[in-house]
Design an enzyme around this catalytic site. Sequence first.
Site, PDB file in Angstrom:
ATOM      1  N   ASP A 261       0.922  -1.221  -0.148  1.00 53.63           N
ATOM      2  CA  ASP A 261      -0.024  -0.137   0.171  1.00 53.63           C
ATOM      3  C   ASP A 261       1.001   1.574  -0.031  1.00 53.63           C
ATOM      4  OD1 ASP A 261      -2.697   1.338   0.690  1.00 53.63           O
ATOM      5  OD2 ASP A 261      -1.709   1.891   2.302  1.00 53.63           O
ATOM      6  N   GLU A 320       1.430  -0.637  -5.074  1.00 58.02           N
ATOM      7  CA  GLU A 320       0.243   0.199  -5.500  1.00 58.02           C
ATOM      8  C   GLU A 320       1.100   1.551  -5.286  1.00 58.02           C
ATOM      9  OE1 GLU A 320      -3.333   2.691  -3.521  1.00 58.02           O
ATOM     10  OE2 GLU A 320      -1.554   2.234  -2.373  1.00 58.02           O
TER      11      GLU A 320
END
Length: 622
Positions: A261, A320
Amino acid sequence: MAHELTHRTAQPAPEPRRSGEAPESSGPLGFPEPPAPVAPQEPPASPEPSAPPAPRERRPRPPARPGWWCDAVIYEVYVRSFADSDGDGVGDLRGVRERLPHLARLGADAVWLTPFYASPQADGGYDVADHRAVDPLFGDLSDADDLVRAAHELGLRVIVDIVPNHTSDRHPWFRQALAGDGRDRYHFHPGRGPDGSLPPNDWESVFGGPAWTRVADGQWYLHLFAPQQPDLNWENAAVRAEFDSVLRFWLDLGVDGFRVDVAHGMVKAAGLPDIGRREQARLIGSQRLPFFDQDGVHEIHRGWRRLLDSYDGRRIAVAEAWAPSAERLALYVRPDELHQAFNFAYLQAPWDAGTLRRVIDDSLRATTSVGAPTTWVLSNHDVVRHTTRYGSLRRARAAALLMLALPGSAYLYQGEELGLPEVTDLPDEVRQDPAFHRTQGQDGLRDGCRVPIPWSARGPSYGFGPGGSWLPQPAEWGGLSVEAQTGDPASTLELYRAALATRRAHPALGAGGGDGGLDWLPVPPGLLAFRRRSADGDGGVVCVANTTDRAVEIPRPGGPEGRLLLSSAPAATGPGVPGGACGGAPGGTAAGEAGAGAGEAGTPAGETSVVVAPDSCSWWAI
């Protein structure tokens, strides 16, 4: 599209409370009050680690093959909205495990699980209080262990989220920092102005408002997301050591990789310089910012790659990462860094042939330059579902076939195989996206893509669980359920199943042969057509997509003997066929609206031309 919300009302998710944790009071903005200061003490280098489940028999693992991720179809599970096993209205790990056969039958290669770690759930679990513990809302460590084993037995790999940019404000480290110890593990700074009452710089939170919050002693801490998500300082050696330990914990449990993330975060520009502009969130992905896509993140990723390579089974990491260009994004997937990076440029591309071709070319060129596979994605838990974004299910079906024909790896988001639309009329009182509340409802509408998915045509939550669901489901979702679509050859679910089976079976699809690329073919404006070749050069596949609202006649792909493998909409042949004969049903939102998923009806061999239906995509064997 507006939806009628049924009696299946939302059930508030119970806030998890760890053993011995006292209830928290709320501050004036609704955020938890900081704990009262405690006497200074030497903080531990890391939170007390949880013990992994006791070893049992050796875990089965899908057969190892070099570069399995290069053409993998990876299915994202938003855990709290996938399947609820205990009736509390919130999805959980046991629910995911019980529904894994659906993913195997669909044809997925791996499942990516959103965070299920111990968390106050201020941002759907992306505010982690303990990376080594499963939040009681989702189960416990034994449930995670059972899920990994069950997935491997079905031939599915398991990828879990890791959240390295920030922690929860309930994390032991941050509690200690508020008490005055270990603040160098976060970004604490004095304010500006004579009395320090102004934030240290002009950075804004991605969720709206300032990226700084002041604490009782006058210092400010950085949070690029919600105030409950303080940013970690990756210049601190203890932070780096802690995340190495966290990765090893889950790799030892058997997971096959990590989705990282905010992989473009972690490192901030020296001196924390001002940006000098407002609405900074709009700049993400279009230019480099002092808090994102700094070169220092690559040293972190190289260290993680070495750690992953030390394990057997070809473990991977997926970034990401928002970067201002395909070339900057490719830096994250150099041979000594991460294995994949999400292709947000493709996700954001409109249903337009010229734009799609440009993004496809840019993506392939950039990743090929560093020897990495390209990834493709249409939806995820942070964006409007592409059925709604593109304006119709007809376009969504066509976009899915186009994506699955491209060379590289594809990501699916739960429910897209059912053609689920965005839920656009959720009542304000049930919304939980923190950005919605920080912007007074002007932003933060991610809850619409997170509504629990339907499994059966009936029941209190359409099979999601034995009770209700944490967000209300539209009345028409029973007809879009797995049960309702299974066995219907015109359904979106059967189209996805056929596409993934064909992609896996045909040597020209997936990673493809040779250099894994594609050859563009000449077609009229508004259409895309490309050829994929098998490794031995014996045969191939042509993909034809029509992004216009009119039928277009073209030469039959592969000549008279070209064979239709799959189509998102009915096809017709021969010159002079009127558009209505091949256009199928007009764009709508009911499952199965757009005709055949597989077969060759209406396309007999020997015809020299075909009429491509509006907003459609088809695959042809040549």
